[in-house]
Design a protein around this motif. Structure first.
Motif, PDB file in Angstrom:
ATOM      1  N   MET A   1       0.839  -1.204   0.000  1.00 19.99           N
ATOM      2  CA  MET A   1       0.000   0.000   0.000  1.00 19.99           C
ATOM      3  C   MET A   1       0.868   1.246   0.000  1.00 19.99           C
ATOM      4  SD  MET A   1      -2.969  -0.960   2.754  1.00 19.99           S
ATOM      5  CE  MET A   1      -3.767  -2.566   2.765  1.00 19.99           C
ATOM      6  N   GLN A   2       1.928   1.226   0.796  1.00 22.04           N
ATOM      7  CA  GLN A   2       2.816   2.390   0.853  1.00 22.04           C
ATOM      8  C   GLN A   2       3.464   2.671  -0.499  1.00 22.04           C
ATOM      9  OE1 GLN A   2       5.133   0.764   4.100  1.00 22.04           O
ATOM     10  NE2 GLN A   2       4.418   2.341   5.523  1.00 22.04           N
ATOM     11  N   ARG A   3       3.888   1.622  -1.181  1.00 23.31           N
ATOM     12  CA  ARG A   3       4.505   1.829  -2.500  1.00 23.31           C
ATOM     13  C   ARG A   3       3.499   2.412  -3.488  1.00 23.31           C
ATOM     14  NH1 ARG A   3       7.090  -3.021  -0.963  1.00 23.31           N
ATOM     15  NH2 ARG A   3       5.539  -4.304  -2.042  1.00 23.31           N
ATOM     16  N   ALA A   4       2.269   1.933  -3.401  1.00 25.04           N
ATOM     17  CA  ALA A   4       1.233   2.465  -4.293  1.00 25.04           C
ATOM     18  C   ALA A   4       0.983   3.946  -4.011  1.00 25.04           C
ATOM     19  CB  ALA A   4      -0.054   1.665  -4.139  1.00 25.04           C
ATOM     20  N   LEU A   5       0.925   4.306  -2.742  1.00 20.41           N
ATOM     21  CA  LEU A   5       0.710   5.708  -2.378  1.00 20.41           C
ATOM     22  C   LEU A   5       1.903   6.572  -2.799  1.00 20.41           C
ATOM     23  CD1 LEU A   5      -0.871   5.111   1.147  1.00 20.41           C
ATOM     24  CD2 LEU A   5      -2.014   6.244  -0.773  1.00 20.41           C
ATOM     25  N   GLN A   6       3.103   6.034  -2.656  1.00 28.11           N
ATOM     26  CA  GLN A   6       4.289   6.774  -3.095  1.00 28.11           C
ATOM     27  C   GLN A   6       4.231   7.072  -4.586  1.00 28.11           C
ATOM     28  OE1 GLN A   6       7.418   4.125  -1.663  1.00 28.11           O
ATOM     29  NE2 GLN A   6       8.108   5.674  -0.220  1.00 28.11           N
ATOM     30  N   GLU A   7       3.809   6.097  -5.370  1.00 27.60           N
ATOM     31  CA  GLU A   7       3.724   6.296  -6.818  1.00 27.60           C
ATOM     32  C   GLU A   7       2.700   7.360  -7.177  1.00 27.60           C
ATOM     33  OE1 GLU A   7       3.225   2.728  -9.019  1.00 27.60           O
ATOM     34  OE2 GLU A   7       5.122   1.831  -8.337  1.00 27.60           O
ATOM     35  N   MET A   8       1.719   7.564  -6.283  1.00 28.01           N
ATOM     36  CA  MET A   8       0.719   8.617  -6.509  1.00 28.01           C
ATOM     37  C   MET A   8       1.160   9.956  -5.931  1.00 28.01           C
ATOM     38  SD  MET A   8      -2.969   6.713  -5.986  1.00 28.01           S
ATOM     39  CE  MET A   8      -2.565   5.642  -4.626  1.00 28.01           C
ATOM     40  N   GLY A   9       2.373   9.989  -5.354  1.00 23.74           N
ATOM     41  CA  GLY A   9       2.907  11.257  -4.869  1.00 23.74           C
ATOM     42  C   GLY A   9       2.733  11.514  -3.391  1.00 23.74           C
ATOM     43  N   TYR A  10       2.244  10.534  -2.645  1.00 26.28           N
ATOM     44  CA  TYR A  10       2.055  10.725  -1.204  1.00 26.28           C
ATOM     45  C   TYR A  10       3.351  10.417  -0.457  1.00 26.28           C
ATOM     46  CZ  TYR A  10      -3.000  10.819  -2.077  1.00 26.28           C
ATOM     47  OH  TYR A  10      -4.262  11.136  -2.527  1.00 26.28           O
ATOM     48  N   ASP A  11       3.595  11.165   0.614  1.00 28.82           N
ATOM     49  CA  ASP A  11       4.748  10.942   1.480  1.00 28.82           C
ATOM     50  C   ASP A  11       4.326  10.019   2.617  1.00 28.82           C
ATOM     51  OD1 ASP A  11       6.969  10.966   3.099  1.00 28.82           O
ATOM     52  OD2 ASP A  11       6.786  13.078   3.683  1.00 28.82           O
TER      53      ASP A  11
ATOM     54  N   GLY B   1       8.382   6.188   3.842  1.00 33.34           N
ATOM     55  CA  GLY B   1       9.133   4.974   3.503  1.00 33.34           C
ATOM     56  C   GLY B   1       8.244   3.747   3.483  1.00 33.34           C
ATOM     57  N   ALA B   2       8.509   2.863   2.531  1.00 39.44           N
ATOM     58  CA  ALA B   2       7.690   1.643   2.382  1.00 39.44           C
ATOM     59  C   ALA B   2       8.275   0.539   3.250  1.00 39.44           C
ATOM     60  CB  ALA B   2       7.638   1.220   0.920  1.00 39.44           C
ATOM     61  N   ASP B   3       8.118   0.694   4.571  1.00 37.60           N
ATOM     62  CA  ASP B   3       8.707  -0.254   5.519  1.00 37.60           C
ATOM     63  C   ASP B   3       7.689  -1.217   6.115  1.00 37.60           C
ATOM     64  OD1 ASP B   3       7.267   1.508   7.063  1.00 37.60           O
ATOM     65  OD2 ASP B   3       8.974   2.217   8.243  1.00 37.60           O
ATOM     66  N   GLY B   4       6.423  -1.096   5.724  1.00 37.94           N
ATOM     67  CA  GLY B   4       5.403  -1.986   6.262  1.00 37.94           C
ATOM     68  C   GLY B   4       4.898  -1.598   7.631  1.00 37.94           C
ATOM     69  N   LEU B   5       5.294  -0.429   8.116  1.00 36.35           N
ATOM     70  CA  LEU B   5       4.870   0.041   9.434  1.00 36.35           C
ATOM     71  C   LEU B   5       3.988   1.270   9.262  1.00 36.35           C
ATOM     72  CD1 LEU B   5       8.299  -0.253  11.288  1.00 36.35           C
ATOM     73  CD2 LEU B   5       6.498  -1.970  11.075  1.00 36.35           C
ATOM     74  N   ALA B   6       2.828   1.240   9.890  1.00 40.60           N
ATOM     75  CA  ALA B   6       1.851   2.309   9.673  1.00 40.60           C
ATOM     76  C   ALA B   6       2.092   3.478  10.612  1.00 40.60           C
ATOM     77  CB  ALA B   6       0.436   1.762   9.844  1.00 40.60           C
ATOM     78  N   GLY B   7       3.160   4.241  10.352  1.00 41.91           N
ATOM     79  CA  GLY B   7       3.433   5.441  11.124  1.00 41.91           C
ATOM     80  C   GLY B   7       2.521   6.581  10.720  1.00 41.91           C
ATOM     81  N   PHE B   8       2.713   7.731  11.354  1.00 41.55           N
ATOM     82  CA  PHE B   8       1.760   8.818  11.150  1.00 41.55           C
ATOM     83  C   PHE B   8       1.739   9.299   9.702  1.00 41.55           C
ATOM     84  CE2 PHE B   8       5.562  11.356  12.084  1.00 41.55           C
ATOM     85  CZ  PHE B   8       5.439  12.434  11.226  1.00 41.55           C
ATOM     86  N   LYS B   9       2.877   9.273   9.004  1.00 40.10           N
ATOM     87  CA  LYS B   9       2.871   9.720   7.608  1.00 40.10           C
ATOM     88  C   LYS B   9       2.065   8.766   6.730  1.00 40.10           C
ATOM     89  CE  LYS B   9       7.115  12.461   7.576  1.00 40.10           C
ATOM     90  NZ  LYS B   9       8.441  12.677   6.937  1.00 40.10           N
ATOM     91  N   THR B  10       2.159   7.490   7.014  1.00 44.68           N
ATOM     92  CA  THR B  10       1.353   6.514   6.267  1.00 44.68           C
ATOM     93  C   THR B  10      -0.115   6.674   6.614  1.00 44.68           C
ATOM     94  OG1 THR B  10       3.132   4.893   6.051  1.00 44.68           O
ATOM     95  CG2 THR B  10       0.882   4.044   5.988  1.00 44.68           C
ATOM     96  N   ARG B  11      -0.409   6.833   7.895  1.00 43.03           N
ATOM     97  CA  ARG B  11      -1.813   6.950   8.317  1.00 43.03           C
ATOM     98  C   ARG B  11      -2.487   8.146   7.646  1.00 43.03           C
ATOM     99  NH1 ARG B  11       0.561   5.562  13.577  1.00 43.03           N
ATOM    100  NH2 ARG B  11       0.362   7.714  14.309  1.00 43.03           N
TER     101      ARG B  11
END
Length: 410
Positions: free
Chosen positions: A359-369, A372-382
């Motif tokens: 999911m993180q990699r997909a969001l990164q490709e769409m321009g979201y910060d 890092g695609a580490d598999g951990l749902a930190g505040f930037k991912t949330r």
């Protein structure tokens, strides 16, 4: 005949494996003598200290994340991370109640030391107790490993060899200084030392003598442990007079995408937006002028908080939001008799870290910060998940769940 052939193959493989390990052990001894000893000696470690540290030490093949010479390093493709998949598990009944009950006992037993350290550092005693309880159960949790075995193994053949080699040299410097009693250099499986679980480099920088005997014995001295934790937090920027944070209710009109320390604003501004403490009390006047950040560790699926910069000092001790939250929560329970969080942790789908990373990699490709695609749902991912949801016209939950997998693929 087939069984005999199978047995021969198994025995041959076992013999080859034993030979391989024996060869690696020899390489390990050569590495210690050829690289670690000279490096340690340049930093003041004596040959006697080095020999004593590694007397009888062999590689510990049972440690995680090892990369033996010549072996292919394989990373598990799917790995559960309960701390992020189901945050409520971090606050299980036994852990919270045990840390609180024993913490109150320790608060009475060490009242004078805690008060003295608070005067010296500005760090409240309840916060020190929260960390002490989480790290080692107030010294009651067994710390079983030989620090030099762990750090030597990881420095020689782990996936983070360079880091652990530095920590190994630091551990030798600790031993050279004589802070640890004979036989007391015990660590966790990751090389963290003593009751506050300091890595050796942190020991050198922050360990403190709390009982006045001239040593910082974080293995056997409770006073030194208390002083060391307080010194660590003070040196990392703890702001005296400020709390760590407050549980709050976040109205639907306030987006969960506002989470994060980089979106901090005066707590008075959060109050004007309709965010209120769950206790019904107003924010203290002394806090209203200070900066605060929104924290929603399970998005809309769990409790919410306004946290101060001191919360992020707790994260310097351990980078998990839930760790810092546990410490603050247990400290409040110890000192103020507070109960459970008012907000309930929702029924969050358990995900593998590989799922979250996708999911993180997909969001990164769409321009979201996403941080890092580490598999951990930190505040930037949330919050990136929340922004993606809002862009799709959905109500933001700001937390990954299984229903997103089919639409969030790189």
């Amino acid at each position: 005949m087939f069984r005999i052939l199978t047995l021969i193959l198994v025995l041959s493989a076992s013999a080859a494996s034993a030979q391989d390990r024996a060869a690696v052990e020899r390489q390990f001894r050569s590495w210690l003598q050829g690289e670690i000893l000279p490096a340690a000696q340049t930093q003041g470690v004596s040959r006697a200290t080095f020999d004593a540290a590694f007397r009888g030490v062999t590689l510990n093949w049972d440690l995680p994340d090892l990369a033996p010479p010549g072996a292919e390093v394989r990373t598990p493709k799917r790995q559960r991370q309960a701390e992020f998949g189901a945050p409520e598990r971090y606050f299980n009944r036994g852990s919270v109640d045990g840390a609180t009950r024993i913490g109150r006992e320790m608060a009475r037993r060490h009242a004078a030391t805690l008060a003295a350290v608070e005067r010296q550092t500005g760090v409240p005693g309840r916060i020190i107790l929260g960390i002490w309880g989480r790290e080692s159960g107030y010294g009651r949790v067994s710390i079983p490993h030989d620090a030099f075995e762990v750090l030597g193994t990881k420095g020689f053949m782990s996936t983070r060899a360079e880091y652990f080699t530095r920590e190994l040299i630091a551990a030798l410097k600790v031993a050279e200084a004589g802070h640890a009693p004979p036989g007391a250099m015990k660590s966790s499986w990751a090389g963290a030392l003593g009751q506050p679980q300091f890595m050796p480099s942190s020991f050198l920088d922050y360990a403190a003598d709390g009982d006045g005997d001239g040593r910082a014995d974080i293995w056997r001295s409770e006073a030194d442990t208390i002083a060391s934790i307080g010194n660590y937090l003070a040196r990392h920027g703890w702001v005296p007079g400020r709390d760590w944070g407050f549980e709050v209710r976040v109205p639907a009109t306030v987006s969960c995408t506002l989470e994060g320390p980089d979106q901090a604003r005066p707590i008075a501004d959060w109050a004007r937006m309709g965010i209120e403490r769950v206790s019904g009390k107003p924010f203290p006047d002394s806090e209203l002028r200070g900066m605060g950040s929104l924290l929603m560790p399970a998005g809309r699926h769990g409790p919410a908080f306004i946290v101060t910069p001191n919360f992020y000092v707790l994260k310097d001790y351990n980078m998990s939001d839930l760790y810092a939250l546990f410490v603050g929560h247990v400290g409040d329970r110890i000192a103020y008799g507070m109960g459970d969080f008012s907000g309930e942790w929702g029924d969050v789908d358990g995900l593998y870290r590989s799922d979250v990373a996708a999911m993180q990699r997909a969001l990164q490709e769409m321009g979201y910060d996403v941080g890092g695609a580490d598999g951990l749902a930190g505040f930037k991912t949330r919050r990136s998940i929340g922004r993606w949801q809002e862009a799709r016209g959905q109500a933001a939950t700001c937390f990954p769940d299984a229903s997103m997998e089919s639409t969030l693929r790189p």
